[in-house]
Design a protein around this motif. Sequence first.
Motif, PDB file in Angstrom:
ATOM      1  N   ASP A  18     -34.069  29.767  57.347  1.00  0.00           N
ATOM      2  CA  ASP A  18     -32.624  29.985  57.251  1.00  0.00           C
ATOM      3  C   ASP A  18     -32.034  29.750  55.869  1.00  0.00           C
ATOM      4  O   ASP A  18     -31.027  30.369  55.511  1.00  0.00           O
ATOM      5  N   PHE A  19     -32.635  28.854  55.075  1.00  0.00           N
ATOM      6  CA  PHE A  19     -32.028  28.471  53.790  1.00  0.00           C
ATOM      7  C   PHE A  19     -32.963  28.572  52.598  1.00  0.00           C
ATOM      8  O   PHE A  19     -32.557  28.300  51.467  1.00  0.00           O
ATOM      9  N   GLY A  20     -34.223  28.916  52.808  1.00  0.00           N
ATOM     10  CA  GLY A  20     -35.205  28.860  51.735  1.00  0.00           C
ATOM     11  C   GLY A  20     -35.857  27.480  51.740  1.00  0.00           C
ATOM     12  O   GLY A  20     -35.402  26.568  52.415  1.00  0.00           O
ATOM     13  N   ARG A  21     -36.921  27.339  50.979  1.00  0.00           N
ATOM     14  CA  ARG A  21     -37.660  26.081  50.989  1.00  0.00           C
ATOM     15  C   ARG A  21     -37.021  25.079  50.027  1.00  0.00           C
ATOM     16  O   ARG A  21     -37.080  25.250  48.808  1.00  0.00           O
ATOM     17  N   PRO A  22     -36.421  24.020  50.562  1.00  0.00           N
ATOM     18  CA  PRO A  22     -35.802  23.023  49.692  1.00  0.00           C
ATOM     19  C   PRO A  22     -36.855  22.058  49.138  1.00  0.00           C
ATOM     20  O   PRO A  22     -37.950  21.912  49.691  1.00  0.00           O
ATOM     21  N   ARG A  23     -36.490  21.408  48.059  1.00  0.00           N
ATOM     22  CA  ARG A  23     -37.326  20.344  47.504  1.00  0.00           C
ATOM     23  C   ARG A  23     -37.172  19.123  48.420  1.00  0.00           C
ATOM     24  O   ARG A  23     -36.047  18.701  48.701  1.00  0.00           O
ATOM     25  N   VAL A  24     -38.275  18.586  48.899  1.00  0.00           N
ATOM     26  CA  VAL A  24     -38.246  17.435  49.801  1.00  0.00           C
ATOM     27  C   VAL A  24     -38.525  16.183  48.978  1.00  0.00           C
ATOM     28  O   VAL A  24     -39.580  16.047  48.373  1.00  0.00           O
ATOM     29  N   GLN A  25     -37.557  15.295  48.961  1.00  0.00           N
ATOM     30  CA  GLN A  25     -37.711  14.024  48.268  1.00  0.00           C
ATOM     31  C   GLN A  25     -38.225  13.004  49.265  1.00  0.00           C
ATOM     32  O   GLN A  25     -37.848  13.038  50.440  1.00  0.00           O
ATOM     33  N   HIS A  26     -39.087  12.093  48.811  1.00  0.00           N
ATOM     34  CA  HIS A  26     -39.557  11.057  49.726  1.00  0.00           C
ATOM     35  C   HIS A  26     -39.798   9.763  48.964  1.00  0.00           C
ATOM     36  O   HIS A  26     -40.068   9.762  47.765  1.00  0.00           O
ATOM     37  N   TRP A  27     -39.646   8.682  49.704  1.00  0.00           N
ATOM     38  CA  TRP A  27     -39.734   7.342  49.147  1.00  0.00           C
ATOM     39  C   TRP A  27     -40.531   6.461  50.109  1.00  0.00           C
ATOM     40  O   TRP A  27     -40.474   6.647  51.321  1.00  0.00           O
ATOM     41  N   THR A  28     -41.205   5.472  49.575  1.00  0.00           N
ATOM     42  CA  THR A  28     -41.910   4.480  50.379  1.00  0.00           C
ATOM     43  C   THR A  28     -40.926   3.406  50.811  1.00  0.00           C
ATOM     44  O   THR A  28     -40.169   2.881  49.980  1.00  0.00           O
TER      45      THR A  28
END
Length: 193
Positions: free
Chosen positions: A82-92
């Motif tokens: 629906d929106f395109g592939r977003p950048r996924v941020q992740h943290w420990t």
Amino acid sequence: MHAMQYEITLPADYDMGIIRERVATRGHLLDGFPGLGLKAYLIRERGGTSPVNQYAPLYLWSTPEGMNSFLWGPGFQGIVDDFGRPRVQHWTGLLHQEGPASQALPRTAVRRRERIADSVRPAVAVEAALAESRRLAGTPGAVATALAVDPRHWELLHFTLWEHEPSGAPGDRYEVLHLSSPERDRLGQGKQW
């Protein structure tokens, strides 16, 4: 615990009612998702305190298997379609703490990202951030707070869910449209090590 967020910034004239309807009709689909501690369906609308229209859900995963199942499964693929592939941020995860309003439905979320300066010892920065998170968790109206770190960029993520609009809490403010929390009790309490 793992924290994860993607931000979908939308045009200035975008009808945010579309996002509200999307969450109203699909948000419940993750209410029982295995490995998900909680997902806060967050939006910001241009004007007031936000410079942009944005859909920016934030996840706290109780297991990495849950996060992987979501990212490589149909749930995230719906976002991509629906929106395109977003950048996924992740943290420990460093800390999860329930607040005095833990039984309330959160209305507001505040997210603050903080870079750890090169001149500061990482452990010193984390201890100071833990103390701040514990203080926030004890504030009246706090539903829950989380602290996480991205050691690649040396960035801390402070995230608090509020029963109401908090005064004086620095960071980006979001409206919480829905909260899925199937394994919130598995996020643990306090420091994550």
